[in-house]
Design a protein around this motif. Structure first.
Motif, PDB file in Angstrom:
ATOM      1  N   ALA A 161       0.810  -1.217   0.000  1.00  0.00           N
ATOM      2  CA  ALA A 161       0.000   0.000   0.000  1.00  0.00           C
ATOM      3  C   ALA A 161       0.843   1.267   0.000  1.00  0.00           C
ATOM      4  N   VAL A 162       2.153   1.163   0.297  1.00  0.00           N
ATOM      5  CA  VAL A 162       3.029   2.337   0.300  1.00  0.00           C
ATOM      6  C   VAL A 162       3.242   2.775  -1.149  1.00  0.00           C
ATOM      7  N   PRO A 163       2.984   4.040  -1.430  1.00  0.00           N
ATOM      8  CA  PRO A 163       3.172   4.516  -2.809  1.00  0.00           C
ATOM      9  C   PRO A 163       4.609   4.312  -3.289  1.00  0.00           C
ATOM     10  N   ALA A 164       4.765   4.078  -4.575  1.00  0.00           N
ATOM     11  CA  ALA A 164       6.076   3.796  -5.172  1.00  0.00           C
ATOM     12  C   ALA A 164       7.056   4.930  -4.925  1.00  0.00           C
ATOM     13  N   ALA A 165       6.576   6.177  -4.900  1.00  0.00           N
ATOM     14  CA  ALA A 165       7.459   7.330  -4.692  1.00  0.00           C
ATOM     15  C   ALA A 165       8.112   7.286  -3.319  1.00  0.00           C
ATOM     16  N   TYR A 166       7.407   6.759  -2.338  1.00  0.00           N
ATOM     17  CA  TYR A 166       7.971   6.695  -0.985  1.00  0.00           C
ATOM     18  C   TYR A 166       8.894   5.501  -0.797  1.00  0.00           C
ATOM     19  N   ARG A 167       8.729   4.479  -1.591  1.00  0.00           N
ATOM     20  CA  ARG A 167       9.520   3.259  -1.414  1.00  0.00           C
ATOM     21  C   ARG A 167      11.010   3.526  -1.575  1.00  0.00           C
ATOM     22  N   ALA A 168      11.362   4.488  -2.439  1.00  0.00           N
ATOM     23  CA  ALA A 168      12.772   4.801  -2.644  1.00  0.00           C
ATOM     24  C   ALA A 168      13.377   5.402  -1.378  1.00  0.00           C
ATOM     25  N   ASP A 169      12.562   6.051  -0.560  1.00  0.00           N
ATOM     26  CA  ASP A 169      13.052   6.665   0.667  1.00  0.00           C
ATOM     27  C   ASP A 169      13.168   5.683   1.820  1.00  0.00           C
ATOM     28  N   LEU A 170      12.583   4.521   1.669  1.00  0.00           N
ATOM     29  CA  LEU A 170      12.631   3.542   2.746  1.00  0.00           C
ATOM     30  C   LEU A 170      14.021   2.927   2.837  1.00  0.00           C
ATOM     31  N   VAL A 171      14.492   2.750   4.040  1.00  0.00           N
ATOM     32  CA  VAL A 171      15.804   2.151   4.262  1.00  0.00           C
ATOM     33  C   VAL A 171      15.579   0.720   4.735  1.00  0.00           C
ATOM     34  N   PRO A 172      16.117  -0.239   4.020  1.00  0.00           N
ATOM     35  CA  PRO A 172      15.912  -1.628   4.449  1.00  0.00           C
ATOM     36  C   PRO A 172      16.627  -1.896   5.770  1.00  0.00           C
ATOM     37  N   HIS A 173      15.991  -2.690   6.575  1.00  0.00           N
ATOM     38  CA  HIS A 173      16.545  -3.070   7.875  1.00  0.00           C
ATOM     39  C   HIS A 173      17.206  -4.426   7.722  1.00  0.00           C
ATOM     40  N   ARG A 174      18.510  -4.478   7.982  1.00  0.00           N
ATOM     41  CA  ARG A 174      19.238  -5.736   7.852  1.00  0.00           C
ATOM     42  C   ARG A 174      19.316  -6.378   9.225  1.00  0.00           C
ATOM     43  N   ARG A 175      18.663  -7.500   9.372  1.00  0.00           N
ATOM     44  CA  ARG A 175      18.620  -8.188  10.663  1.00  0.00           C
ATOM     45  C   ARG A 175      19.865  -9.020  10.922  1.00  0.00           C
ATOM     46  N   SER A 176      20.617  -9.339   9.906  1.00  0.00           N
ATOM     47  CA  SER A 176      21.743 -10.240  10.081  1.00  0.00           C
ATOM     48  C   SER A 176      22.956  -9.547  10.699  1.00  0.00           C
ATOM     49  N   SER A 177      22.962  -8.227  10.742  1.00  0.00           N
ATOM     50  CA  SER A 177      24.099  -7.503  11.277  1.00  0.00           C
ATOM     51  C   SER A 177      24.093  -7.538  12.798  1.00  0.00           C
ATOM     52  N   SER A 178      25.276  -7.731  13.353  1.00  0.00           N
ATOM     53  CA  SER A 178      25.402  -7.699  14.809  1.00  0.00           C
ATOM     54  C   SER A 178      26.372  -6.599  15.227  1.00  0.00           C
ATOM     55  N   ALA A 179      26.601  -5.624  14.326  1.00  0.00           N
ATOM     56  CA  ALA A 179      27.533  -4.540  14.597  1.00  0.00           C
ATOM     57  C   ALA A 179      26.988  -3.630  15.685  1.00  0.00           C
ATOM     58  N   LEU A 180      27.897  -3.119  16.483  1.00  0.00           N
ATOM     59  CA  LEU A 180      27.557  -2.193  17.547  1.00  0.00           C
ATOM     60  C   LEU A 180      28.167  -0.850  17.193  1.00  0.00           C
ATOM     61  N   VAL A 181      27.356   0.189  17.178  1.00  0.00           N
ATOM     62  CA  VAL A 181      27.828   1.539  16.847  1.00  0.00           C
ATOM     63  C   VAL A 181      27.709   2.376  18.094  1.00  0.00           C
ATOM     64  N   VAL A 182      28.807   2.997  18.480  1.00  0.00           N
ATOM     65  CA  VAL A 182      28.797   3.870  19.655  1.00  0.00           C
ATOM     66  C   VAL A 182      28.822   5.305  19.163  1.00  0.00           C
ATOM     67  N   TRP A 183      27.891   6.090  19.613  1.00  0.00           N
ATOM     68  CA  TRP A 183      27.801   7.483  19.205  1.00  0.00           C
ATOM     69  C   TRP A 183      27.983   8.333  20.433  1.00  0.00           C
ATOM     70  N   ARG A 184      28.906   9.282  20.329  1.00  0.00           N
ATOM     71  CA  ARG A 184      29.139  10.196  21.443  1.00  0.00           C
ATOM     72  C   ARG A 184      28.851  11.613  20.949  1.00  0.00           C
ATOM     73  N   PRO A 185      27.817  12.218  21.468  1.00  0.00           N
ATOM     74  CA  PRO A 185      27.467  13.572  20.997  1.00  0.00           C
ATOM     75  C   PRO A 185      28.511  14.600  21.455  1.00  0.00           C
ATOM     76  N   GLY A 186      28.803  15.540  20.582  1.00  0.00           N
ATOM     77  CA  GLY A 186      29.667  16.653  20.918  1.00  0.00           C
ATOM     78  C   GLY A 186      31.109  16.285  21.178  1.00  0.00           C
ATOM     79  N   ALA A 187      31.547  15.195  20.689  1.00  0.00           N
ATOM     80  CA  ALA A 187      32.940  14.813  20.912  1.00  0.00           C
ATOM     81  C   ALA A 187      33.840  15.707  20.072  1.00  0.00           C
ATOM     82  N   ALA A 188      34.753  16.396  20.696  1.00  0.00           N
ATOM     83  CA  ALA A 188      35.663  17.317  19.978  1.00  0.00           C
ATOM     84  C   ALA A 188      36.889  16.533  19.515  1.00  0.00           C
ATOM     85  N   ARG A 189      37.411  16.953  18.371  1.00  0.00           N
ATOM     86  CA  ARG A 189      38.611  16.296  17.837  1.00  0.00           C
ATOM     87  C   ARG A 189      39.811  17.092  18.108  1.00  0.00           C
TER      88      ARG A 189
END
Length: 148
Positions: A120-148
């Protein structure tokens, strides 16, 4: 009895769990003495239906179970306590099979709803959808405002 009546009666099927046989008929069908059926009822091996007056009424399923009790006892040498345990376990297995069947139907229904919603999702919106990959077990750590 008229010939048409006999054919009509023969065409009617009795439900497998319909309590229709009195104890003497059930005993004869199972090849046992009526007192044995009473004993099995007291032990909880085969529990027939009851009439409002308290009389026992056995179903075709009860008669088949009586035959199985007799077979286990005579041919396999299982004692009555063992037979009761076997019957209880078989009953649990049957209940679990029924539950698995219900869950599979529910899962299929959910999958059908998901596919319908996706379609039922219109074709125009399907391009914007991001597929969810369930097989990944990667862990991403995000730290806001971390200065370099």
């Amino acid at each position: 009895m008229p010939p048409g009546r006999a054919a009509a009666d023969a065409g009617r099927a009795v439900a497998e769990d319909a309590p229709v046989f009195v104890i003497s008929v059930a005993a004869e069908l199972a090849g046992m003495h009526a007192q044995t059926l009473r004993q099995y009822d007291r032990l909880g091996l085969v529990s027939p239906g009851r009439t409002p007056g308290g009389g026992r009424r056995y179903s075709p399923r009860d008669v088949a179970l009586l035959r199985e009790v007799q077979r286990l006892s005579q041919e396999d040498g299982v004692n009555l306590a063992g037979i009761k345990r076997i019957i209880d376990l078989e009953s649990q297995v049957e209940a679990l099979r029924a539950r698995v069947h219900e869950l599979l139907e529910e899962l299929q229904h959910s999958e059908n709803r998901r596919m319908a919603a996706e379609a039922a999702v219109p074709a125009a919106y399907r391009a914007d959808l991001v597929p969810h990959r369930r097989s990944s077990s990667a862990l991403v750590v995000w730290r806001p405002g971390a200065a370099r």
